[in-house]
Design an enzyme around this catalytic site. Structure first.
Site, PDB file in Angstrom:
ATOM      1  CB  ILE A 137      -0.975   0.036   1.197  1.00  0.00           C
ATOM      2  CG1 ILE A 137      -0.244  -0.091   2.536  1.00  0.00           C
ATOM      3  CG2 ILE A 137      -2.036  -1.043   1.063  1.00  0.00           C
ATOM      4  CD1 ILE A 137      -1.185  -0.028   3.744  1.00  0.00           C
ATOM      5  CG  ASP A 138       0.036   4.205  -2.804  1.00  0.00           C
ATOM      6  OD1 ASP A 138       0.772   3.421  -3.422  1.00  0.00           O
ATOM      7  OD2 ASP A 138      -1.030   4.666  -3.270  1.00  0.00           O
ATOM      8  CE  LYS A 139       6.472   9.232   3.151  1.00  0.00           C
ATOM      9  NZ  LYS A 139       7.287  10.374   2.664  1.00  0.00           N
ATOM     10  CB  THR A 141      -2.427   4.141   1.781  1.00  0.00           C
ATOM     11  OG1 THR A 141      -2.680   4.947   0.637  1.00  0.00           O
ATOM     12  CG2 THR A 141      -3.652   3.297   2.084  1.00  0.00           C
ATOM     13  NE  ARG A 237      -2.877   8.288  -4.344  1.00  0.00           N
ATOM     14  CZ  ARG A 237      -1.557   8.453  -4.258  1.00  0.00           C
ATOM     15  NH1 ARG A 237      -0.763   7.431  -4.004  1.00  0.00           N
ATOM     16  NH2 ARG A 237      -1.045   9.664  -4.439  1.00  0.00           N
TER      17      ARG A 237
END
Length: 303
Positions: A137-139, A141, A237
């Site tokens: 998962i993104d930084k 998130t 996103r």
């Protein structure tokens, strides 16, 4: 040394070679490819060319990808929020702001650094850079991730992701008021042709499907739960922007005027999968972090 080969298509005639080469893999950046061109790692018809070379249809292109830089990854006590652990799997609640795995220029403070301190038995399928990492998962998130502690568990968990049988539900705050209660976004995602640092809905992208339902509506925002059927980079996103409701705080895909949050308001709250050894379905739920709930509290005051 790995290499990628492709033939320039008729509709690509006249395109810059750096742009075409960067489009071959979503992990490539145009800047990175330009360096490879200068180093002679990209050959057109067996000859090196400059980054601004205009490709001709039928050109045969070979990209010689250099070996990844070896990094010293050190174990760090990061006080991980472990939701579940046994001999095969760890489920971790990642805080917003933490990167999942190290990369050149960013080798400390990542989830992998913390995992190496927490336990010594992680699967080696992804090598030293991403031990045990099955998905990301993104930084910015927050939320739940499953990590494999051995290769057998890794393979079985990855297979579930491929088969789209893993449950992954996210809470998100988006700009705008969504009028319908439920929706499905079925739109292919690939590297943005105008900005290599972004993903976008494009005609020849990879299949991407997101289901969502409205939890609560506010004055100018909506709280939604999104469930992933596929797991493309930045999928939620990109998809929410595509339908006109970008995530609040999103620095890449959202508007500049937004809520007071550092990064997108997105939390991976529910994670479910079949345990790789027992064959039983397990599911975990983590509440959204305080800053996420604080945003909702403020939005409720303005209804």
């Amino acid at each position: 040394m790995e290499k990628i080969q492709f033939t320039v298509k008729e509709e690509e005639n006249g395109s810059r070679i750096d742009k075409l080469a960067a489009a071959q893999d979503e992990q490539f950046s145009r800047t990175q490819v330009q360096e490879w061109l200068k180093e002679g790692r990209v050959l057109v018809n067996d000859k090196p060319v400059k980054p601004n070379y205009k490709a001709a249809s039928g050109d045969e292109v070979v990209i010689h990808i250099p070996e990844p830089e070896e990094l010293q990854i050190e174990a760090e006590d990061l006080n991980l929020d472990v939701y579940y652990e046994d001999a095969d799997v760890i489920v971790v609640n990642k805080p917003r702001g933490m990167v999942v795995h190290p990369a050149p220029g960013h080798v400390t403070g990542t989830l992998v650094n913390g995992l190496l301190f927490h336990c010594k038995d992680l699967s080696g399928i992804n090598g030293v850079m991403r031990p045990g990492i099955v998905h990301r998962i993104d930084k910015d998130t927050s939320g739940l991730l499953m990590v494999a502690k051995n290769d057998l568990a890794h393979e079985k968990l990855v297979n579930q992701l491929v088969e789209k049988s893993v449950t992954r539900k996210y809470k998100a705050i988006v700009h705008g008021v969504i009028q319908h209660d439920f929706g499905t976004i079925d739109a292919p995602i690939g590297r943005d042709t105008k900005d290599r640092q972004k993903m976008a809905v494009i005609d020849h992208g990879k299949v991407a499907v997101t289901h969502f339902h409205v939890i609560e509506r506010f004055h100018d925002f909506t709280l939604v739960e999104c469930e992933l059927e596929t797991g493309r980079t930045h999928q939620i996103r990109v998809h929410m922007k595509y339908i006109g409701f970008p995530l609040a705080g999103d620095p890449k895909y959202g508007p500049r005027k937004t809520l007071n949050i550092d990064g997108q308001a997105l939390h991976a709250g529910v994670l479910g999968f079949v345990h790789p050894r027992t064959g039983e379905y397990v599911e975990f739920e983590a509440p959204a972090p305080k800053e996420f709930e604080d945003l909702i509290f403020e939005l409720k005051k303005n209804i």
